[in-house]
Design an enzyme around this catalytic site. Structure first.
Site: not given
Length: 236
Positions: A161-162
């Site tokens: 997700v980062y």
């Protein structure tokens, strides 16, 4: 040096809004821009750190500084900042720097943390840009800096997700800059992609307080260098 002196004079009453300003790259942006005569709106969760920084910079540069202790993962806090933006009316620089990372595989990360990351990196950055842009368009000047990361350009196992949210900032910045250029406006929008930087990023609860590690420390750049390079890239 002559350029910086001129900026300090002409920007005396302009404001820079910086998120994630309590440490690292955000703090370095605050120090650099205040030295150039910008007033500041500093945003972060840690009020004590913000107040300590603002007190120091006020004494050193005699500039106006507002401190907003807010959590950008929460909509009501983002709305509070949007209201402050409308009240200011003369924000010349926006630095969307707030963010955090996690270190586990996607399926092992609490979904609440992943959603918070999306809200901080994507939703808050988009909303604050939208809130500030009309002011910049009206004056036909302004700078928007979205702090991304070099790892946004490659697949990121254990940081799914980062890397995805930072990739959004890259595309968002490029597309918005192209749109602004089509309109013939002088506003500058950039995503900066620093590599390993000596900040508290790896020492947070979300990252398990792991720290950078001695084996990687020698490769970490000081946040001041990242800021200098970012501002240099906007010259001309």
């Amino acid at each position: 040096h002559e350029v910086q002196m001129e900026e300090k004079h002409t920007n005396r009453h302009k404001i820079a809004l910086i998120t994630g300003a309590s440490s690292g790259i955000g703090e370095s942006f605050a120090r650099k821009l205040s030295s150039q005569g910008y007033g500041l709106i500093l945003v972060a969760r840690r009020k004590d750190r913000l107040e300590k920084l603002s007190s120091e910079l006020r004494k050193t540069y005699s500039i106006p500084i507002d401190v907003l202790s807010t959590d950008l993962s929460k909509e009501k806090d983002v709305i509070e900042i949007e209201e402050r933006i409308a009240k200011a009316g003369n924000i010349a620089v926006l630095v969307n720097n707030a963010g955090f990372g996690t270190r586990d595989h996607f399926v092992e990360v609490d979904i609440g943390k992943s959603v918070d990351m999306i809200n901080v990196h994507i939703v808050a950055s988009t909303r604050l840009t939208r809130a500030i842009l009309p002011q910049m368009i009206k004056r036909n000047e302004g700078v928007i800096i979205n702090v991304s990361t070099i790892v946004s350009e490659t697949p990121g196992p254990s940081r799914v997700v980062y890397t995805a949210t930072k990739s959004y900032l890259n595309s968002f910045s490029r597309s918005l800059q192209a749109e602004i250029r089509e309109k013939g406006l002088a506003i500058k929008v950039r995503a900066i992609l620093p590599g390993l930087t000596d900040t508290e990023f790896f020492s947070t609860e979300e990252y398990g307080y792991s720290g950078i590690g001695d084996d990687r420390q020698k490769y970490a750049r000081p946040p001041e260098e990242v800021v200098e390079a970012a501002l240099d890239s906007l010259a001309g």
